[in-house]
Design a protein around this motif. Sequence first.
Motif, mmCIF file in Angstrom:
data_model
loop_
_atom_site.group_PDB
_atom_site.id
_atom_site.type_symbol
_atom_site.label_atom_id
_atom_site.label_comp_id
_atom_site.label_asym_id
_atom_site.label_seq_id
_atom_site.Cartn_x
_atom_site.Cartn_y
_atom_site.Cartn_z
ATOM 1 N N ALA A 152 0.697 -0.951 0.199
ATOM 2 C CA ALA A 152 -0.444 0.035 -0.009
ATOM 3 C C ALA A 152 0.837 1.329 -0.138
ATOM 4 O O ALA A 152 1.700 1.001 -0.055
ATOM 5 N N THR A 153 0.474 2.145 -0.880
ATOM 6 C CA THR A 153 0.840 3.620 -0.784
ATOM 7 C C THR A 153 0.844 3.847 0.242
ATOM 8 O O THR A 153 -0.183 4.036 1.554
ATOM 9 N N PRO A 154 1.426 5.164 0.750
ATOM 10 C CA PRO A 154 1.052 6.397 2.078
ATOM 11 C C PRO A 154 -0.575 6.751 1.877
ATOM 12 O O PRO A 154 -0.672 7.340 1.021
ATOM 13 N N TRP A 155 -0.737 7.369 2.955
ATOM 14 C CA TRP A 155 -2.845 7.433 2.929
ATOM 15 C C TRP A 155 -2.099 8.548 2.529
ATOM 16 O O TRP A 155 -1.515 9.887 2.817
ATOM 17 N N THR A 156 -2.907 9.975 1.373
ATOM 18 C CA THR A 156 -2.503 11.210 1.186
ATOM 19 C C THR A 156 -3.322 12.176 2.042
ATOM 20 O O THR A 156 -4.271 11.251 3.101
ATOM 21 N N PRO A 157 -2.888 13.455 2.018
ATOM 22 C CA PRO A 157 -3.087 14.404 3.348
ATOM 23 C C PRO A 157 -4.786 14.699 3.022
ATOM 24 O O PRO A 157 -5.265 14.364 1.926
ATOM 25 N N CYS A 158 -5.306 14.742 4.591
ATOM 26 C CA CYS A 158 -6.367 15.027 4.095
ATOM 27 C C CYS A 158 -6.777 16.105 3.307
ATOM 28 O O CYS A 158 -6.396 16.972 3.429
ATOM 29 N N SER A 159 -7.895 15.658 2.831
ATOM 30 C CA SER A 159 -8.472 17.350 1.275
ATOM 31 C C SER A 159 -9.323 18.235 1.808
ATOM 32 O O SER A 159 -8.928 19.478 1.647
ATOM 33 N N ARG A 160 -9.054 17.806 3.619
ATOM 34 C CA ARG A 160 -9.989 19.656 4.556
ATOM 35 C C ARG A 160 -8.916 19.786 5.763
ATOM 36 O O ARG A 160 -9.569 18.913 6.472
ATOM 37 N N THR A 161 -8.941 21.120 5.906
ATOM 38 C CA THR A 161 -8.437 21.055 7.129
ATOM 39 C C THR A 161 -9.307 21.379 8.314
ATOM 40 O O THR A 161 -8.643 21.457 9.745
ATOM 41 N N CYS A 162 -10.163 21.506 7.638
ATOM 42 C CA CYS A 162 -11.643 21.688 9.153
ATOM 43 C C CYS A 162 -12.649 20.285 8.412
ATOM 44 O O CYS A 162 -12.767 20.505 7.094
ATOM 45 N N GLY A 163 -13.334 19.865 9.238
ATOM 46 C CA GLY A 163 -14.999 19.273 8.352
ATOM 47 C C GLY A 163 -13.929 17.992 7.529
ATOM 48 O O GLY A 163 -13.349 17.729 8.333
ATOM 49 N N ILE A 164 -15.111 17.354 7.576
ATOM 50 C CA ILE A 164 -14.665 15.734 6.984
ATOM 51 C C ILE A 164 -13.883 15.921 5.288
ATOM 52 O O ILE A 164 -14.603 17.119 4.538
ATOM 53 N N GLY A 165 -13.290 15.239 5.818
ATOM 54 C CA GLY A 165 -11.940 14.989 4.486
ATOM 55 C C GLY A 165 -12.549 14.234 3.112
ATOM 56 O O GLY A 165 -12.784 13.328 4.531
ATOM 57 N N MET A 166 -11.575 13.672 2.853
ATOM 58 C CA MET A 166 -10.727 12.091 2.582
ATOM 59 C C MET A 166 -9.825 12.608 1.625
ATOM 60 O O MET A 166 -8.932 13.565 2.055
ATOM 61 N N SER A 167 -9.150 10.943 2.201
ATOM 62 C CA SER A 167 -7.877 10.950 1.305
ATOM 63 C C SER A 167 -7.676 9.510 1.321
ATOM 64 O O SER A 167 -9.033 8.770 1.398
ATOM 65 N N SER A 168 -6.868 9.183 0.640
ATOM 66 C CA SER A 168 -6.864 7.923 -0.287
ATOM 67 C C SER A 168 -5.135 7.462 -0.452
ATOM 68 O O SER A 168 -4.070 7.784 0.044
ATOM 69 N N ARG A 169 -5.283 6.366 -0.872
ATOM 70 C CA ARG A 169 -3.972 5.095 -1.141
ATOM 71 C C ARG A 169 -4.370 4.148 -2.372
ATOM 72 O O ARG A 169 -5.646 3.849 -2.517
ATOM 73 N N VAL A 170 -3.379 3.435 -2.484
ATOM 74 C CA VAL A 170 -3.485 2.142 -3.579
ATOM 75 C C VAL A 170 -2.769 1.265 -2.881
ATOM 76 O O VAL A 170 -1.975 1.356 -2.227
ATOM 77 N N LYS A 183 -10.642 4.575 -0.337
ATOM 78 C CA LYS A 183 -10.772 5.867 -0.312
ATOM 79 C C LYS A 183 -11.561 6.103 1.491
ATOM 80 O O LYS A 183 -11.533 4.804 2.076
ATOM 81 N N ARG A 184 -10.637 6.906 2.390
ATOM 82 C CA ARG A 184 -11.381 7.171 3.793
ATOM 83 C C ARG A 184 -12.006 8.460 3.919
ATOM 84 O O ARG A 184 -11.265 9.525 3.262
ATOM 85 N N LEU A 185 -12.721 8.779 5.184
ATOM 86 C CA LEU A 185 -13.143 9.797 5.273
ATOM 87 C C LEU A 185 -12.119 9.568 6.198
ATOM 88 O O LEU A 185 -11.272 9.411 7.104
ATOM 89 N N CYS A 186 -12.031 11.462 6.760
ATOM 90 C CA CYS A 186 -11.222 12.154 7.636
ATOM 91 C C CYS A 186 -11.351 13.357 8.599
ATOM 92 O O CYS A 186 -12.352 14.637 7.841
ATOM 93 N N PHE A 187 -11.285 13.432 9.619
ATOM 94 C CA PHE A 187 -11.822 14.698 10.723
ATOM 95 C C PHE A 187 -10.466 15.447 11.345
ATOM 96 O O PHE A 187 -10.540 14.929 12.364
ATOM 97 N N PHE A 224 -24.947 3.742 5.541
ATOM 98 C CA PHE A 224 -24.762 3.130 4.374
ATOM 99 C C PHE A 224 -23.294 3.226 5.145
ATOM 100 O O PHE A 224 -23.402 3.699 6.472
ATOM 101 N N ARG A 225 -22.164 3.191 4.698
ATOM 102 C CA ARG A 225 -20.942 2.745 6.067
ATOM 103 C C ARG A 225 -19.799 3.432 5.198
ATOM 104 O O ARG A 225 -19.696 3.241 4.107
ATOM 105 N N TRP A 226 -18.899 4.077 6.051
ATOM 106 C CA TRP A 226 -17.911 4.583 5.583
ATOM 107 C C TRP A 226 -16.798 3.967 6.545
ATOM 108 O O TRP A 226 -16.721 4.464 7.032
ATOM 109 N N LYS A 227 -15.095 3.999 5.529
ATOM 110 C CA LYS A 227 -14.088 4.129 7.119
ATOM 111 C C LYS A 227 -13.149 4.906 7.003
ATOM 112 O O LYS A 227 -13.226 6.178 6.512
ATOM 113 N N MET A 228 -12.907 5.686 8.090
ATOM 114 C CA MET A 228 -12.677 7.246 8.961
ATOM 115 C C MET A 228 -11.201 6.192 9.502
ATOM 116 O O MET A 228 -11.106 5.079 10.160
ATOM 117 N N MET A 229 -10.257 7.887 9.548
ATOM 118 C CA MET A 229 -9.214 7.440 10.110
ATOM 119 C C MET A 229 -9.565 7.808 11.788
ATOM 120 O O MET A 229 -10.469 9.012 11.823
#
Length: 330
Positions: free
Chosen positions: A189-207, A220-224, A301-306
């Motif tokens: 796996a590649t490292p997770w990308t930085p969260c797409s938002r500095t505040c509130g719910i964002g997204m990060s991804s990896r391969v 993809k996963r959610l990040c807060f 629905f379900r989501w993976k989250m950091m």
Amino acid sequence: SHSPPVKPGEKPSETSEVHQRKEVCHWPCRCPPVPACTPGVSLVKDGCGCCKVCAKQSGETCNEADICDPHKGLYCDYSEDEPRYETGVCAYLVAVGCEVNGVFYLNGQTFQPNPLYTCLCISGAIGCTPVFMPRLAAIPRARVTGRKKPRQSTSSPGQHKQLQSTNYRLMSAYRSLPLVLKKKCLVQATPWTPCSRTCGIGMSSRVTNDNRKCEMKKEKRLCFIQPCLTNILKTVKIPKGKTCQPTFQLPTAEKISFSGCSTTQSYKLTFCGVCKDKRCCTPNKSKMITVEFECPNEGFFRWKMMWITSCVCQRICSAPGDMFSELKVV
């Protein structure tokens, strides 16, 4: 390859001369030492199936033996060598381009989005190599003891290549994660990308290939990282004598909202804190949880989250989603 039919008015002898091609493959195989290819150039077996060679790159001449880099979507274009079709030029296959930070690049186009990287667009994927390469050959010379003569301290191509690959592992974008063997699949796996938002719910991804088919897929996963508060310094208490508070929690557990839906449970999340100086706090350690959302009149629905467990405050602050944010000059 099949010879085309004889054209009207053309002599058969002329046709035989046209298709006399120079033999570039010879058997049994006689191979020179395995070369050390420059960074970004693939080491492949030649077209004769004999020797390991450095693949030809875009614009370089090629033939049956000297093949073009297959990992970059290159092929040998013989169209300019009519009617012999003996020597060609490496060219890119027609494919989709790449988009980086809102800029579109054509397939096969080289670009430099960061001073430390030179990148190449290949069929929608991006490959990057470091611009600054240290003098690798000088490393073993510094460790030579008095028992060896100076002339013995020169590094061989194999040592040079090994040092080069070690240098790549030190680069953040090339660092290999610990490998795990799961059901005959070498999980990567590649490292997770930085969260797409500095505040509130964002997204990060990896391969990763951590799936049933062991195929490399985008995950993809959610990040807060922080709640969006008007004045966060009033909410986060920084200890006396300190300039930063790495983490904080809200007084009560709350439901998380996402796309008009909210979680079925309330969570007391750990957020990254703030600093009085110019430093910023980013996630340092985390784990993965699965959260369930309930939508009005639309079901669940379900989501993976950091799930953040600790944060670190540092002076390197980057914009969300900056794929080159971890690069440093060493």
